[in-house]
Write a protein that holds these residues in place. Structure first.
Motif, mmCIF file in Angstrom:
data_model
loop_
_atom_site.group_PDB
_atom_site.id
_atom_site.type_symbol
_atom_site.label_atom_id
_atom_site.label_comp_id
_atom_site.label_asym_id
_atom_site.label_seq_id
_atom_site.Cartn_x
_atom_site.Cartn_y
_atom_site.Cartn_z
ATOM 1 N N ALA A 16 0.854 -1.195 0.000
ATOM 2 C CA ALA A 16 0.000 0.000 0.000
ATOM 3 C C ALA A 16 0.889 1.243 0.000
ATOM 4 C CB ALA A 16 -0.920 -0.016 1.219
ATOM 5 N N PRO A 17 0.422 2.338 -0.599
ATOM 6 C CA PRO A 17 -0.929 2.556 -1.149
ATOM 7 C C PRO A 17 -1.111 2.079 -2.591
ATOM 8 C CG PRO A 17 0.283 4.589 -1.288
ATOM 9 C CD PRO A 17 1.216 3.592 -0.626
ATOM 10 N N TRP A 18 -0.037 1.553 -3.224
ATOM 11 C CA TRP A 18 -0.150 1.184 -4.639
ATOM 12 C C TRP A 18 -1.143 0.040 -4.851
ATOM 13 C CZ3 TRP A 18 1.617 5.121 -6.948
ATOM 14 C CH2 TRP A 18 2.721 5.807 -6.442
ATOM 15 N N THR A 19 -1.157 -0.916 -3.943
ATOM 16 C CA THR A 19 -2.125 -2.012 -4.080
ATOM 17 C C THR A 19 -3.560 -1.501 -3.930
ATOM 18 O OG1 THR A 19 -1.743 -2.506 -1.737
ATOM 19 C CG2 THR A 19 -0.559 -3.846 -3.360
ATOM 20 N N SER A 20 -3.732 -0.504 -3.081
ATOM 21 C CA SER A 20 -5.073 0.080 -2.905
ATOM 22 C C SER A 20 -5.507 0.832 -4.155
ATOM 23 C CB SER A 20 -5.080 1.012 -1.686
ATOM 24 O OG SER A 20 -4.831 0.295 -0.495
ATOM 25 N N TRP A 21 -4.565 1.546 -4.790
ATOM 26 C CA TRP A 21 -4.897 2.250 -6.031
ATOM 27 C C TRP A 21 -5.239 1.245 -7.139
ATOM 28 C CZ3 TRP A 21 -6.448 6.929 -6.237
ATOM 29 C CH2 TRP A 21 -5.946 7.907 -5.374
ATOM 30 N N PHE A 22 -4.494 0.137 -7.199
ATOM 31 C CA PHE A 22 -4.778 -0.898 -8.200
ATOM 32 C C PHE A 22 -6.181 -1.475 -7.994
ATOM 33 C CE2 PHE A 22 -4.869 -5.462 -9.228
ATOM 34 C CZ PHE A 22 -4.622 -5.408 -10.598
ATOM 35 N N LEU A 24 -8.732 -0.006 -6.610
ATOM 36 C CA LEU A 24 -9.708 1.006 -7.008
ATOM 37 C C LEU A 24 -9.907 1.024 -8.520
ATOM 38 C CD1 LEU A 24 -8.785 3.996 -4.648
ATOM 39 C CD2 LEU A 24 -10.952 2.743 -4.681
ATOM 40 N N LEU A 25 -8.810 0.915 -9.271
ATOM 41 C CA LEU A 25 -8.907 0.898 -10.730
ATOM 42 C C LEU A 25 -9.653 -0.350 -11.205
ATOM 43 C CD1 LEU A 25 -5.320 2.145 -11.724
ATOM 44 C CD2 LEU A 25 -7.489 3.389 -11.970
ATOM 45 N N PHE A 26 -9.407 -1.466 -10.555
ATOM 46 C CA PHE A 26 -10.088 -2.711 -10.921
ATOM 47 C C PHE A 26 -11.587 -2.592 -10.681
ATOM 48 C CE2 PHE A 26 -11.632 -7.022 -10.238
ATOM 49 C CZ PHE A 26 -11.032 -7.721 -11.268
ATOM 50 N N ILE A 27 -11.970 -2.037 -9.535
ATOM 51 C CA ILE A 27 -13.398 -1.843 -9.241
ATOM 52 C C ILE A 27 -14.030 -0.919 -10.279
ATOM 53 C CG2 ILE A 27 -15.032 -0.858 -7.587
ATOM 54 C CD1 ILE A 27 -13.169 -1.826 -5.357
ATOM 55 N N GLY A 28 -13.285 0.128 -10.681
ATOM 56 C CA GLY A 28 -13.785 1.029 -11.715
ATOM 57 C C GLY A 28 -14.043 0.299 -13.023
ATOM 58 N N MET A 29 -13.144 -0.634 -13.383
ATOM 59 C CA MET A 29 -13.330 -1.418 -14.599
ATOM 60 C C MET A 29 -14.576 -2.294 -14.499
ATOM 61 S SD MET A 29 -10.772 -4.191 -16.381
ATOM 62 C CE MET A 29 -10.966 -5.346 -15.014
ATOM 63 N N VAL A 30 -14.809 -2.877 -13.330
ATOM 64 C CA VAL A 30 -15.993 -3.715 -13.131
ATOM 65 C C VAL A 30 -17.264 -2.894 -13.318
ATOM 66 C CG1 VAL A 30 -17.291 -5.099 -11.469
ATOM 67 C CG2 VAL A 30 -14.803 -5.331 -11.617
ATOM 68 N N ILE A 31 -17.267 -1.676 -12.805
ATOM 69 C CA ILE A 31 -18.440 -0.812 -12.952
ATOM 70 C C ILE A 31 -18.697 -0.488 -14.420
ATOM 71 C CG2 ILE A 31 -19.367 1.481 -12.407
ATOM 72 C CD1 ILE A 31 -17.931 1.302 -9.722
ATOM 73 N N VAL A 32 -17.607 -0.259 -15.170
ATOM 74 C CA VAL A 32 -17.751 -0.012 -16.613
ATOM 75 C C VAL A 32 -18.350 -1.238 -17.300
ATOM 76 C CG1 VAL A 32 -16.489 0.383 -18.766
ATOM 77 C CG2 VAL A 32 -15.897 1.688 -16.718
ATOM 78 N N MET A 33 -17.887 -2.424 -16.925
ATOM 79 C CA MET A 33 -18.424 -3.656 -17.498
ATOM 80 C C MET A 33 -19.907 -3.830 -17.167
ATOM 81 S SD MET A 33 -16.047 -5.159 -19.249
ATOM 82 C CE MET A 33 -15.593 -3.488 -19.714
ATOM 83 N N MET A 34 -20.297 -3.401 -15.987
ATOM 84 C CA MET A 34 -21.699 -3.480 -15.610
ATOM 85 C C MET A 34 -22.552 -2.595 -16.510
ATOM 86 S SD MET A 34 -21.486 -3.535 -11.437
ATOM 87 C CE MET A 34 -23.266 -3.613 -11.249
ATOM 88 N N GLY A 35 -21.999 -1.456 -16.918
ATOM 89 C CA GLY A 35 -22.726 -0.564 -17.812
ATOM 90 C C GLY A 35 -22.957 -1.160 -19.185
#
Length: 487
Positions: A420-426, A428-439
């Protein structure tokens, strides 16, 4: 902040919370109970029922999706662990959001996580009702099963937290034993060659029918929201912090079991199932575990597994009812919810909050009545987006906490998140990608439409509460008085 101030802050937040017993709660959850709650919380509908749809969409590549998502979950849990060792409180990530982001963030996080568990409860009783159809078919309506299970689980949550922990321990033990048993049976079929599936059972099934990515990389990415839903509830150990006997020891141990949990129960189980039964034999809405045993010609085994997954769904819903009452009480203690939610029974149970949440879970009965075929898809999508909000807050709070701790403004945690904090940023980016996929998914897109409406409703509610002058100190006093009288 000087070293003396840091020490005073540590005593006021961490040690004080521990001594207080989690704002009036009884610290009766032992190490083995916390461990099994942590293990069992992640083994529920998402794996036993949702995996059937995911397999049909991605094929064997679903194994890779679970492994990658599991790594992200480990980063999230270690971020949560760092915060919990800094200050173990019953409000968990809602309390951290207030401290590191602001009162409104805590308000949104608390109410959204409460909504997540209400919706998850609907998901689990929906799954349980579908499992019952294995035995009764169409002779008994799905909505009636959902109603019966909701009422039974509500009654179970009126008992003491110690008994709740004991029940969850054995529920989780059943799930863990069943998955390990299934893995061993599949291993026996692959090596010794018994059952009807022995002739076609082979590890080559992982790539024979269209390759490891039969639906392409895009098909695998489209399953990420189902995969992430399967991992929702791993953060439940944070909510138990206020009722854990020794959070400094039990919580880190529970969090550190995440890698092997994912490796065995998700990745390992799917490798074995898809090796014994080709992925093309699995269908949406049908548990891959039950389908696998039927394919093997083990009818009794399929019935047993169906009972186990039924137990898993009810166990997860039971945990949800536990969580909703605690989250509502935390909001009320901070002047962000009705004060009547602060009341505890003599056994330390937030009766009013639990009753209110259970009554809303009855919406699941209505969903099962009007749209039994689509009920699971609808609630999975909404549960995923609301549950991931809690993960986002955990990561953001950990990043901010680590920055302040490194500057000496706050005491350091004894359980620092690696990388951390790099793993936490990674993460967050992964969760953002999942949200895009949900769209991009027409079924999951509904939840993204609902999220802004929920945010608007929370914004209006927050302004109303602020104008009403909700007092945190007054709510705390009310809670302590209620806990003392057993109201």
């Amino acid at each position: 902040m000087t070293s003396v101030q840091v020490e005073q802050h540590h005593k006021a937040s961490g040690e004080g919370a521990a001594a207080e017993g989690g704002e009036g709660y009884h610290r009766t959850l032992g190490a083995r109970q916390i461990q099994m709650i942590a293990i069992g919380g992640a083994i529920g509908t998402g794996l036993f029922l949702g995996a059937g749809k995911a397999i049909s969409k991605a094929g064997p590549s679903l194994i890779l999706a679970y492994a990658l998502a599991g790594l992200v979950i480990f980063f999230i849990m270690r971020a949560l662990g760092e915060l919990l060792m800094y200050r173990p409180v019953a409000g968990s990530f809602s309390d951290y959001a207030r401290e590191f982001i602001g009162p409104f963030a805590g308000f949104v996080t608390g109410w959204t996580y409460w909504l997540f568990w209400v919706v998850t409860g609907i998901t689990e009783v929906t799954a349980a009702a579908q499992y019952m159809a294995y035995w009764t078919g169409d002779s008994f309506p799905q909505w009636a099963y959902a109603l019966i299970f909701t009422v039974i689980l509500y009654g179970a949550n009126l008992i003491s937290v110690k008994l709740f922990g004991e029940l969850e321990f054995w529920f989780s033990m059943v799930k863990v034993t069943a998955i390990i048993g299934m893995i061993l049976i599949c291993a026996g079929i692959l090596t010794i060659g018994f059952s009807d599936a022995a002739e076609t059972a082979s590890v080559s099934n992982l790539w024979n029918d269209g390759g490891f990515f039969p639906k392409g990389i895009g098909g695998t990415l489209m399953t990420l929201q189902i995969v992430m839903f399967a991992f929702l509830a791993v953060e439940l150990v944070g909510v138990t912090a206020g009722e854990s006997k020794d959070p400094a020891k039990t919580l880190p141990k529970a969090i550190n079991t995440v890698p092997w949990r994912i490796a065995v129960f998700y990745v390992g189980a799917l490798i074995m199932i898809l090796s014994v039964v080709p992925w093309t034999h699995f269908q949406p809405g049908v548990s891959p575990f039950v389908a696998a045993f039927e394919r093997m010609g083990l009818g009794v085994g399929a019935a047993i597994v169906n009972f186990v997954v039924l137990t898993a769904a009810l166990s997860s819903c039971n945990s949800g009812m536990y969580s909703t009452g605690r989250m509502l009480r935390d909001l009320a203690l901070n002047g962000q919810g009705p004060r009547l939610f602060t009341r505890l029974t003599k056994n330390g149970t937030p009766l009013v909050g639990t009753t209110f949440s259970a009554s809303l879970m009855l919406v699941g009965v209505w969903i099962n009545y009007v749209a039994p075929g689509k009920a699971f898809d609808y609630v999975v999508s909404f549960a995923t987006i609301s549950g991931m909000w809690a993960w986002i807050m955990i990561l953001v709070c950990q990043i901010r906490y680590r920055a302040r701790a490194d500057r000496g403004e706050l005491p350091g945690s004894a359980f620092r998140a690696p990388g951390a904090p790099w793993t936490s940023w990674f993460a967050l980016l992964f969760i953002g990608m999942v949200i895009v996929m949900m769209g991009a998914d027409k079924d999951a897109r509904v939840s993204l439409y609902c999220a802004p409406l929920w945010g608007l409703a929370l914004g209006i509610a927050y302004l109303v509460i602020r104008r009403g002058g909700g007092s945190r100190d007054g709510a705390r006093a009310t809670a302590k008085a209620s806990a003392a009288t057993g109201a």
